[in-house]
Design an enzyme around this catalytic site. Structure first.
Site, short mmCIF file in Angstrom:
data_model
loop_
_atom_site.label_atom_id
_atom_site.label_comp_id
_atom_site.label_asym_id
_atom_site.label_seq_id
_atom_site.Cartn_x
_atom_site.Cartn_y
_atom_site.Cartn_z
N ASP A 109 0.84 -1.20 0.00
CA ASP A 109 0.00 0.00 0.00
C ASP A 109 0.88 1.25 0.00
OD1 ASP A 109 -2.35 1.44 0.00
OD2 ASP A 109 -2.76 1.16 2.14
N GLU A 152 2.65 5.15 -4.18
CA GLU A 152 2.69 6.10 -5.31
C GLU A 152 4.01 6.88 -5.44
OE1 GLU A 152 -0.92 4.51 -4.47
OE2 GLU A 152 0.13 5.82 -3.08
N ASP A 205 -9.14 3.01 -2.66
CA ASP A 205 -10.07 3.48 -1.63
C ASP A 205 -11.36 3.99 -2.27
OD1 ASP A 205 -8.06 2.84 0.08
OD2 ASP A 205 -7.45 4.89 0.50
#
Length: 1072
Positions: free
Chosen positions: A579, A582, A745
């Protein structure tokens, strides 16, 4: 000593707490001692200002007591008793003083913390006010001022040409410094693939990463075999002109259709800005250009930004991944008499014959980009890199997708069999006991559960590779994991992309994974060589430097592999969830460089469920079914809104201008339409530096790609022979060869249940078939109706997981009896289809075919399907038509191919769908708890018996579901292996064929499966039937039944005929 020296080096970074600002604006900051004094003073001032009245009085009294005690001691006025009293009073005062918590307005206790912690200031994640170019009325139009280029020195080759491109006039320097001399390369790399590359003619080691995407990161497609015949045999044609400036055109020989044409626009190529574009036909159909929350067909009014960002699933925003490829499908009306074809911009007449052609365009560029889709054209803009285009001839989606994967990005990773079971997760499972209760509840309600997941709750202070010792102790965890593994269930924990940077002055804050990373130079740097320190969940953090590891042999990958292997020694996980990749940072710049003594720190925002951020949103229509609860939630939301502080707005924006020969890294002159605005907001800053000098600006979009690579090899070390199971958030073109992806999300809204379908179909194009979303929604609260529908829809996605946020209502399927029933009904179909799903996925892995499919792909000559993204196919045989509307009890759907002879059978009652015409929207009954599913005629589907785990399914007898087409024929296949090995020792393929009322099973390979064949169901048979034989032996009439309609033949009790295994040898089943 190496670790100590390294730590001391980065403990004293360039002056100030924000090198992101310092290196840009204050290169001559005063010397280190002064800066440290100022920094300490500012910190003391902030700390004092946030103390309460009582705390300030305590501080002042301690200072007065200290002064009095010291003066009395020095003047000799204290006797032993008085000295003792003063000393005890001062000690008590200081003890109380030390108990004060510094520098926080509202103490916040996190789920993983054992004490109150400092909160990173909210303004730490505020950057410069940047106005996107596309929204800026003052923005320069490069087409109006830039001169373009002229081609010269053109030399033909056996498979293309090379040429020089030189600036055709004075430099415009619109958003950077014009590159005056370029090189053009045109090559037919295969009969169906054309490569067009434009890059600077002069590139050196000082600027190669400005333009060149290293093949070590993203492989470059190569010329295949003997290329001499490609130019003449390809259906693609390349032409160019120099009037008024250089432009090129790619067309299709067989139709004369122009696929890509830069005529009418100037090529712009600067050191921080590239622009080129093409005209497009009226009402074009483009797909891809992900990752984006949008309808499947992109439309003609969309700006796609390619900049990986930690953004919730905001519609049309740039989010986690980047895939700069699109498919362009064009429909042509065919003259029935002459066969002539004409482009059809409004192909809706179902009485007309159409023919479609699809081609693909891949721009191999990992720099920040924008693609502008407008009514009649597409424009590509990039903040670096080169023009590196690959045109895929097609002419079908299947051929484009396969060619793209095999030539450019690689085939997707094969997954272990168990990963196709059901997965359960949430942010908020606070200890092993809660996880065990969830697992037990699935058993209690007899709902299949394959894998239980842990979000960041399990971590010790949100730190990777360490469990909370109280709530997720290792010994208790070992017992829990042994228990679920004995039941053939699995466990997957999350691992975040940022690494906690401990307070080195506090021994209790020690964090060995960080120390080991420092020893191996594993972390990203500031421009001055100090460690870049951002902020994520645990507080101030550092970030692995994958780029430095690849090109300078620093230790990020070795360290990461070692840490994951070491963690497995403590927690026997079965896969990894990556997770925040980015990569995300909750502050602008290296905000933590001088703040580590404040660690651990709370993020600069309230977590879901914390006071002031209660989770109160519900799905659309909730007020219609839950009026009282909805009214209460609405009132609470209104109260929160009334007390919330309005954010400040400004009409003043930062507009940077080009400096000749110099790149503005942090604020490029061309401002992309980034959701967060400033590139450094909620991300590692562009000027962060990798070992060896490569800037984050040039490789930002590849962090998520590289962490998946590192994790893949880490799992190979843990499980040397098993296929790594990884689900990652950020990805790039080619990430699918290592990992799957979940949709991020999303929200508990009906709209997002719909968006899951086009998102999944897009990832089929991107070569990441192992895709699913947070079923029932991640953010906000789900309700019974939404979750019922969503649990059934997701049952037909390759990756099937329910996951929701901290503070929201529980949404496990057993929470509502109706959801439990709906889930079990859909899971029964999914688990029966596991052999079919596994086989379909194997074909994706081995050939590049898709697992989830758009209707338009399987039925390419039906233009009314071009926009169809509320239905989909699972493989080539299963049609899913979910109800996506709140309160509805029916759903409208089409039956593709209905006008051209395709038959569809209802999964539930096995009947043929009749009375349907081409393109007709049919209203289908879909009461709550029922998802319409159909079987395509002409397909044979292998099945096994549904169970609570995939292991139990694999051990059950076989079945075949045979759906005959109009000719009474059908085909299918089954792939078998051990379900886990990277290179299986044995595999088998079973071919199924039906002709002339005879079903043949034709096995090949050496995998041994001992499960017997239990039953065969044949849909669409033509009665009457008097005899059924297996290998010439008649089956007793008690073991087969022909339904009264004469259309469904069911044959059971075949176990005795195939006791040694259904696929041990060839067999023939006939009926007459």
């Amino acid at each position: 000593m190496g670790a100590i020296n390294s730590i001391s080096q980065w403990l004293l970074p360039s002056m100030g707490s924000n090198p992101y600002m310092i290196t840009e604006q204050f290169p001559d900051f005063p010397s280190l001692p002064i800066s440290l004094f100022l920094s300490s003073f500012v910190r003391f001032e902030t700390w004092y200002g946030q103390l309460g009245t009582a705390s300030r009085l305590l501080l002042i009294s301690s200072l007065l007591s200290s002064f009095t005690f010291t003066w009395s001691l020095c003047s000799g006025q204290l006797n032993r008793g008085t000295m003792t009293r003063h000393f005890l009073l001062l000690s008590a005062t200081l003890l109380a003083l030390f108990s004060l918590t510094p520098a926080q307005q509202t103490p916040t206790t996190t789920a993983s913390a054992v004490s109150e912690v400092y909160t990173v200031p909210p303004d730490a994640d505020v950057g410069q006010p940047v106005l996107p170019n596309i929204a800026d009325p003052k923005a320069i139009d490069p087409q109006s001022i830039c001169p373009g280029y002229k081609a010269s020195n053109v030399k033909n080759t056996n498979n293309g040409l090379v040429a020089d491109l030189d600036l055709a006039g004075d430099p415009c320097n619109a958003y950077g410094t014009d590159i005056e001399s370029l090189t053009l390369l045109v090559e037919f790399q295969a009969v169906d693939r054309l490569h067009v590359e434009i890059l600077p003619r002069y590139i050196g080691s000082e600027n190669d990463t400005w333009f060149i995407l290293p093949e070590e990161l993203i492989p470059k497609p190569q010329v295949e075999g003997n290329s001499d015949s490609y130019l003449s045999n390809s259906d693609l044609r390349f032409t160019w002109v120099n009037n008024p400036t250089f432009s090129f055109q790619v067309s299709r020989k067989s139709t004369g259709d122009i696929l890509f044409d830069t005529k009418g626009s100037h090529l712009v190529f600067e050191n921080q800005f590239i622009e080129f574009g093409s005209s497009l036909p009226e009402n074009y159909n483009l797909y891809g250009l992900g990752e984006v929350i949008h309808g499947f067909r992109l439309g003609n009014n969309l700006t796609r930004t390619f900049y990986a960002a930690d953004v919730g699933d905001i519609i049309d925003a740039n989010i986690y991944g980047n895939h700069p490829i699109y498919l362009d499908t064009r429909y042509f009306e065919v003259d029935k008499d002459t066969g002539a074809m004409n482009y059809a911009s409004d192909a809706t007449d179902t009485s007309v014959q159409y023919k479609s052609y699809t081609h693909g365009v891949f721009q191999r560029n990992a720099h920040t980009q924008e693609v502008l889709l407008r009514e009649s054209n597409i424009t590509w803009r990039a903040l670096g890199g080169e023009i590196d285009l690959y045109f895929y001839e097609g002419p079908t989606q299947d051929s484009v997708t396969k060619a793209y994967q095999t030539s450019a990005i690689g085939l997707p990773a094969m997954q272990q069999y168990w990963t196709f079971g059901y997965h359960q997760c949430r942010w908020g499972y606070n200890n092993w006991t809660e996880l065990e209760a969830v697992v037990d509840n699935f058993d209690k309600f007899e709902i299949p559960l394959e894998t239980i997941w842990s979000d960041i709750d399990y971590m010790n202070g949100y730190r990777d590779f360490e469990n909370d010792p109280v709530r997720f102790g290792y010994s208790e965890g070992a017992g829990f994991l042994t228990h679920i593994h004995q039941k053939n269930q699995h466990y997957v924990p999350i691992i975040d992309s940022a690494i906690y940077a401990p307070d080195l002055t506090n021994k209790s804050d020690a964090y060995p994974p960080f120390d080991r990373g420092i020893e191996q130079d594993a972390f990203l740097l500031n421009p001055n060589g100090s460690i870049y320190v951002g902020a994520v969940w645990p507080g101030y953090t550092v970030f692995p430097d994958w780029i430095g590891a690849l090109f300078n042999d620093t230790g990020a990958n070795r360290w990461w592999i070692s840490e994951i292997a070491g963690y497995f020694d403590k927690i026997k996980f079965d896969g990894i969830w990556i997770d925040m990749s980015e990569v995300s940072s909750f502050c602008v710049g290296s905000c933590g460089s001088n703040e580590l003594d404040l660690n651990p720190a709370h993020p600069p925002f309230l977590l879901p469920g914390e006071p002031g951020n209660e989770v109160l949103q519900y799905p659309e229509g909730f007020e219609l079914t839950n009026a009282t609860e909805a009214a209460s939630a609405s009132a609470a939301l209104s109260s929160m809104s009334a007390t919330a502080q309005a954010s400040s707005t400004t009409a003043s924006y930062l507009r940077s201008t080009p400096t000749p020969g110099v790149r503005n890294i942090n604020w490029p002159p061309y401002a992309i339409n980034n959701y967060h605005g400033d590139l450094a907001v909620h991300a590692v800053s562009p000027n962060a530096t990798h070992h060896g000098g490569i800037l984050e600006y040039d490789v930002h979009n590849l962090f998520g790609h590289q962490i998946l690579n590192a994790t893949y090899y880490a799992l190979l070390k843990v499980f040397p022979t098993k296929r790594p199971f990884i689900i990652g958030r950020s990805q790039f073109a080619g990430s699918g060869k290592w990992a799957g992806h979940w949709g991020g999300d999303n929200y508990s809204l009906w709209a997002y249940m719909y968006f899951s379908i086009p998102q999944a179909l897009s990832f089929s194009l991107f070569g990441i078939p192992m895709f699913g979303v947070d079923t029932c929604g991640f953010a906000d609260n789900a309700d019974m109706e939404l979750c019922s529908r969503w649990m059934q829809l997701s049952a037909f996605f390759p990756f099937y997981r329910n996951h929701n946020t901290l503070g929201a209502a529980s949404q496990e399927p057993y929470v509502w009896s109706a959801v439990a029933d709906a889930s079990k009904a859909a899971m029964k179909i999914r688990y029966a289809l596991l052999p079919y799903i596994y086989t379909t996925f194997y074909l994706s892995h081995s050939t590049g075919s898709t697992t989830m499919r758009a209707l338009a792909w399987e039925f390419p000559d039906e233009p009314w399907l071009a926009n169809a993204d509320r239905q989909f196919l699972l493989g080539d045989a299963i049609l899913v038509t979910p109800c996506l509307v709140q309160g509805a009890t029916t759903v409208d759907g089409v039956f593709p191919g209905a006008g051209s002879g395709t038959i569809w059978y209802d999964w539930y009652n096995r009947t043929i769908i009749t009375g349907v015409t081409a393109g007709q929207n049919v209203t289908i009954d879909a009461p709550l708890g029922h998802i319409p599913v159909y079987i395509r005629g002409g397909r044979i589907i292998p099945t096994q018996q549904p169970a609570l785990t995939t292991t139990a399914v694999r051990e059950s007898p076989w079945g075949l579901l045979v759906a005959l087409d109009n000719s009474g024929e059908s085909v299918g296949g089954l792939y078998l292996d051990d379900g886990e090995s990277i290179v299986p020792n044995a595999t088998s393929w079973i071919e199924f064929v039906v002709k002339n009322s005879t079903l043949q099973a034709l096995p090949s390979g050496n995998y041994t499966d001992t499960n017997a064949l239990s039953n065969v169901t044949i849909l669409g048979t033509q009665g009457p039937i008097s005899k059924v034989e297996l290998n010439g032996k008649e089956i007793h009439t008690s073991a087969w039944n022909l339904e009264s309609t004469g259309k469904v033949l069911t044959i059971t009790d075949l176990d005795s005929f195939t006791a040694g295994g259904a696929w041990r040898e060839e067999w023939t089943l006939s009926w007459s």
